[in-house]
Every structure is written in C-alpha cells, then in structure tokens.
Design a protein around this motif. Structure first.
Motif, mmCIF file in Angstrom:
data_model
loop_
_atom_site.group_PDB
_atom_site.id
_atom_site.type_symbol
_atom_site.label_atom_id
_atom_site.label_comp_id
_atom_site.label_asym_id
_atom_site.label_seq_id
_atom_site.Cartn_x
_atom_site.Cartn_y
_atom_site.Cartn_z
ATOM 1 N N GLY A 79 81.722 -4.715 -39.604
ATOM 2 C CA GLY A 79 83.156 -4.936 -39.709
ATOM 3 C C GLY A 79 83.828 -3.757 -40.386
ATOM 4 N N ASP A 80 84.561 -4.037 -41.453
ATOM 5 C CA ASP A 80 85.281 -2.988 -42.187
ATOM 6 C C ASP A 80 84.510 -2.471 -43.391
ATOM 7 O OD1 ASP A 80 87.404 -3.038 -40.477
ATOM 8 O OD2 ASP A 80 88.626 -4.375 -41.699
ATOM 9 N N ASP A 81 83.243 -2.825 -43.535
ATOM 10 C CA ASP A 81 82.427 -2.388 -44.663
ATOM 11 C C ASP A 81 81.249 -1.566 -44.147
ATOM 12 O OD1 ASP A 81 84.081 -3.849 -46.378
ATOM 13 O OD2 ASP A 81 82.857 -5.651 -46.158
ATOM 14 N N GLY A 82 80.828 -0.589 -44.933
ATOM 15 C CA GLY A 82 79.714 0.224 -44.484
ATOM 16 C C GLY A 82 79.200 1.184 -45.530
ATOM 17 N N LEU A 83 78.102 1.828 -45.173
ATOM 18 C CA LEU A 83 77.460 2.847 -45.998
ATOM 19 C C LEU A 83 77.140 4.036 -45.109
ATOM 20 C CD1 LEU A 83 74.877 0.630 -47.912
ATOM 21 C CD2 LEU A 83 76.988 1.578 -48.844
ATOM 22 N N ALA A 84 77.292 5.233 -45.644
ATOM 23 C CA ALA A 84 76.965 6.443 -44.891
ATOM 24 C C ALA A 84 76.300 7.447 -45.816
ATOM 25 C CB ALA A 84 78.221 7.051 -44.273
ATOM 26 N N THR A 85 75.296 8.112 -45.296
ATOM 27 C CA THR A 85 74.630 9.211 -45.991
ATOM 28 C C THR A 85 74.607 10.382 -45.022
ATOM 29 O OG1 THR A 85 73.228 7.651 -47.173
ATOM 30 C CG2 THR A 85 72.517 9.932 -47.155
ATOM 31 N N MET A 86 75.135 11.529 -45.454
ATOM 32 C CA MET A 86 75.230 12.685 -44.566
ATOM 33 C C MET A 86 74.901 13.975 -45.301
ATOM 34 S SD MET A 86 78.761 12.269 -42.566
ATOM 35 C CE MET A 86 79.681 10.878 -43.095
ATOM 36 N N GLU A 87 74.449 14.939 -44.551
ATOM 37 C CA GLU A 87 74.300 16.307 -45.010
ATOM 38 C C GLU A 87 75.031 17.184 -44.006
ATOM 39 O OE1 GLU A 87 70.169 17.161 -45.579
ATOM 40 O OE2 GLU A 87 70.077 15.937 -47.387
ATOM 41 N N ILE A 88 76.034 17.894 -44.486
ATOM 42 C CA ILE A 88 76.891 18.706 -43.629
ATOM 43 C C ILE A 88 76.759 20.163 -44.058
ATOM 44 C CG2 ILE A 88 79.261 19.090 -42.853
ATOM 45 C CD1 ILE A 88 79.839 16.172 -43.871
ATOM 46 N N GLU A 89 76.430 21.025 -43.122
ATOM 47 C CA GLU A 89 76.296 22.446 -43.425
ATOM 48 C C GLU A 89 77.680 23.089 -43.496
ATOM 49 O OE1 GLU A 89 73.421 24.052 -44.223
ATOM 50 O OE2 GLU A 89 72.583 22.039 -44.103
ATOM 51 N N LEU A 90 77.938 23.803 -44.588
ATOM 52 C CA LEU A 90 79.176 24.547 -44.770
ATOM 53 C C LEU A 90 78.842 26.033 -44.825
ATOM 54 C CD1 LEU A 90 80.968 22.484 -47.591
ATOM 55 C CD2 LEU A 90 81.225 22.258 -45.110
ATOM 56 N N SER A 91 79.751 26.853 -44.327
ATOM 57 C CA SER A 91 79.521 28.292 -44.421
ATOM 58 C C SER A 91 80.816 28.989 -44.806
ATOM 59 C CB SER A 91 78.984 28.850 -43.095
ATOM 60 O OG SER A 91 79.893 28.600 -42.052
ATOM 61 N N GLY A 92 80.653 30.031 -45.591
ATOM 62 C CA GLY A 92 81.773 30.847 -46.035
ATOM 63 C C GLY A 92 81.460 32.305 -45.798
ATOM 64 N N SER A 93 82.324 33.175 -46.293
ATOM 65 C CA SER A 93 82.129 34.608 -46.075
ATOM 66 C C SER A 93 81.004 35.190 -46.933
ATOM 67 C CB SER A 93 83.434 35.360 -46.341
ATOM 68 O OG SER A 93 83.858 35.152 -47.680
ATOM 69 N N LYS A 94 80.611 34.489 -48.016
ATOM 70 C CA LYS A 94 79.553 34.981 -48.903
ATOM 71 C C LYS A 94 78.198 34.333 -48.645
ATOM 72 C CE LYS A 94 82.681 35.774 -52.810
ATOM 73 N NZ LYS A 94 82.968 35.350 -54.191
ATOM 74 N N GLN A 95 78.187 33.030 -48.424
ATOM 75 C CA GLN A 95 76.928 32.311 -48.255
ATOM 76 C C GLN A 95 77.176 30.940 -47.626
ATOM 77 O OE1 GLN A 95 74.878 31.014 -51.843
ATOM 78 N NE2 GLN A 95 76.775 31.203 -53.036
ATOM 79 N N THR A 96 76.086 30.216 -47.416
ATOM 80 C CA THR A 96 76.166 28.875 -46.847
ATOM 81 C C THR A 96 75.765 27.857 -47.905
ATOM 82 O OG1 THR A 96 73.878 28.951 -46.060
ATOM 83 C CG2 THR A 96 75.600 29.678 -44.526
#
Length: 130
Positions: A79-96
């Motif tokens: 329904g309107d309730d939940g759980l989430a676990t994520m790993e999202i890769e981010l990158s910038g001009s210096k490093q990730t």
C-alpha cells in the motif's frame, strides 16, 4: 536474405522473423517500464537531489555531481508503506562515491533512516540533518 521454403511460403518466414525480433523487444520494453516505475516509486529522486545539492558532497566529489541511472538495492511496499535499501553511484569532477540509502515510506511519504555518501577516498558524509 535467403528464405527457407518449407512449403508454407514466404508468410512463414515473415512470421518467424517477426516473432524472433518481437518477443525480445517486448520483454525488453516491459523490463525498462518496470525499472522506470520502480525508480519513480522509490526514494531515488529525493536521495539524489539531497546529495547533489549538498555543499560538502560537491566539494568532496567535485561539482557538478551526477548520479548513475541504474542503482542496486531492494524495495518492499505494501500500500502506502514500504522499505527501500539502495546504493547509488555518484560521480563528480574529482572522484566518485556511493550514496547509501535506507528509506522508510509511511502513508505514501518517504523518509530516510540512512543517507550517507562514501567517497572513493574514504570520506564519509552523513546527509541526514541537511
């Protein structure tokens, strides 16, 4: 293109080729739509927005910071309730770095119990309280 004539003529060849191309395209299209639905129903956008607008994240990774389109993790909702676990890769001009997300959905609204960036150089930035 050479045609195989089994006595049924050209119609058999056209249907066979259509099925061989159509079925994978249909399955792939359903997979893409499922992924987009999962991403839109998850806290992905909120987590990425917080991270990319955070001054320290921009300083450590180097502006501009962008997120990968794909992420790893899992999500369970009822329904309107939940759980989430994520790993999202981010990158910038210096490093990730990797954005670690644990989200809790209550009455349709997502909140975070964990929202932290671990940069490639080992720097850890807690984004809760931002």
């Amino acid at each position: 293109m050479a045609e195989y004539d089994d006595g049924r003529g050209k119609h058999f060849t056209k249907w066979f080729i259509g099925l061989m191309l159509g079925i994978p395209l249909l399955c792939g299209g359903c997979g893409v739509l499922g992924f987009l639905f999962l991403r839109s129903e998850s806290p992905y956008d909120q987590a990425v927005e917080r991270a990319t607008n955070h001054a320290r994240v921009n300083k450590v990774l180097g502006a501009p910071v962008t997120a990968a389109s794909l992420f790893s993790g899992q999500m369970n909702t009822t329904g309107d309730d939940g759980l989430a676990t994520m790993e999202i890769e981010l990158s910038g001009s210096k490093q990730t770095g990797t954005l670690h997300v644990k989200g809790v959905q209550t009455s349709g609204l997502w909140g975070f119990s964990t929202l932290k960036l671990v940069a490639r150089d080992g720097t850890v930035i807690n984004l809760l309280g931002y």
